[in-house]
Motif scaffolding. Sequence first.
Motif, mmCIF file in Angstrom:
data_model
loop_
_atom_site.group_PDB
_atom_site.id
_atom_site.type_symbol
_atom_site.label_atom_id
_atom_site.label_comp_id
_atom_site.label_asym_id
_atom_site.label_seq_id
_atom_site.Cartn_x
_atom_site.Cartn_y
_atom_site.Cartn_z
ATOM 1 N N VAL A 39 1.145 -1.111 -0.346
ATOM 2 C CA VAL A 39 -0.272 -0.124 -0.011
ATOM 3 C C VAL A 39 0.925 1.501 -0.105
ATOM 4 O O VAL A 39 0.318 2.630 -0.858
ATOM 5 N N TRP A 42 2.116 1.322 -3.362
ATOM 6 C CA TRP A 42 0.388 2.186 -4.201
ATOM 7 C C TRP A 42 0.324 3.473 -4.086
ATOM 8 O O TRP A 42 0.164 4.121 -4.767
ATOM 9 N N THR A 43 0.509 4.191 -2.952
ATOM 10 C CA THR A 43 0.215 5.038 -2.387
ATOM 11 C C THR A 43 1.088 6.887 -3.252
ATOM 12 O O THR A 43 -0.042 7.621 -3.814
ATOM 13 N N ARG A 46 -0.289 7.032 -6.643
ATOM 14 C CA ARG A 46 -1.538 8.454 -6.680
ATOM 15 C C ARG A 46 -0.533 9.924 -6.814
ATOM 16 O O ARG A 46 -0.158 10.300 -6.216
ATOM 17 N N ARG A 51 -4.957 10.359 -1.883
ATOM 18 C CA ARG A 51 -5.062 9.476 -1.539
ATOM 19 C C ARG A 51 -4.741 9.228 0.075
ATOM 20 O O ARG A 51 -4.575 9.007 0.650
ATOM 21 N N HIS A 54 -5.583 5.993 0.954
ATOM 22 C CA HIS A 54 -4.843 4.921 1.236
ATOM 23 C C HIS A 54 -3.856 5.388 2.342
ATOM 24 O O HIS A 54 -3.224 3.982 3.208
ATOM 25 N N GLN A 55 -3.206 6.624 2.895
ATOM 26 C CA GLN A 55 -2.693 6.873 3.918
ATOM 27 C C GLN A 55 -3.974 6.240 4.838
ATOM 28 O O GLN A 55 -3.237 5.835 6.194
ATOM 29 N N GLU A 110 -12.751 4.750 6.556
ATOM 30 C CA GLU A 110 -12.364 4.892 5.442
ATOM 31 C C GLU A 110 -13.566 4.240 4.519
ATOM 32 O O GLU A 110 -13.857 4.437 3.367
ATOM 33 N N LEU A 236 -9.162 -0.153 -1.886
ATOM 34 C CA LEU A 236 -8.557 0.295 -2.249
ATOM 35 C C LEU A 236 -8.929 -0.139 -4.183
ATOM 36 O O LEU A 236 -8.463 1.144 -4.941
ATOM 37 N N ARG A 240 -9.742 2.206 -7.586
ATOM 38 C CA ARG A 240 -8.906 2.815 -8.171
ATOM 39 C C ARG A 240 -9.329 3.613 -9.187
ATOM 40 O O ARG A 240 -8.486 4.569 -9.709
#
Length: 284
Positions: A39, A42-43, A46, A51, A54-55, A110, A236, A240
């Motif tokens: 992750v 992946w962050t 972005r 983000r 993701h954060q 989330e 996530l 996307r």
Amino acid sequence: MGNSALDINPPNATYHLTTGGSDWLWAAFSIFGAALLGVVGWTFTRPRGTRLFHQVAIVVLTTGSLAYFSMASDLGATPVTVEFRGTGTRQIWYVRYINWFISFPLLLLELLLATGLSLSDIFTTLFMGIVLVVTGLVASLVPSTYKWGYYVFGVFALIYIWYILLWHGPHTTFAAGGVVRSGYRLASSYLSCLLLLYPIAWACSEGGNVISVTSEMIWYGILDVLAGPVFLLFFLWELRGVDYNAFGLQSGKYTDKSAFVGNTATTGPATTGPVTTTGAAGNV
């Protein structure tokens, strides 16, 4: 690794973690750690300003990794006298509740940020998540039958969370459209089903001393992996292709250098007025 951990940090209760349980916890720690690294990478793919989800996942996975490292090392537990099925003490893992205290409200956040729920509804739901964790911790530390009173309080908090996730949340207006609504329904149903199993696990382990500490670790570990790395990666992935601007989560601050330079070039540093935003940005 599990053998050396138990030798260095010997169990402190009659009913305690075994070498096999420690080995499983190291495996769960590895899953959390691998998901965390994924992750994080992946962050960085972005764009800045997109983000947040993701954060939040990074915080949850970091907390889970630390908790499972501690439990695999046979650290973060305290002996409490059992109420049923034998005499002596049982290891109660307070480090697990610290993990849940941080990660469970963030998992709810989330999910709920993708809905049209008001901030007051989101805040109350997060609070109920904290109530659920705290009552579970207090109940596990109480050696008498009064622990079940705290258990009941936690169940009522969980019922409220189910109501928000499964009824109130899906009936709000989703700013990002029907794709997010359908993804939310699937994700909230998945998480709600997992939440049903946590109170059962508690009643069989810390509450009733029915299963061993190692069995408890396996049960909770599977649930935590499914509710943590598996759930977050799925969530996530579903987001996307969603237009992030639809969520209205901008902070209203200039974080991009080019935007800041452009602003000062046209308005001047001394005459720049307050920045206003639309949507839920100011609330977040």
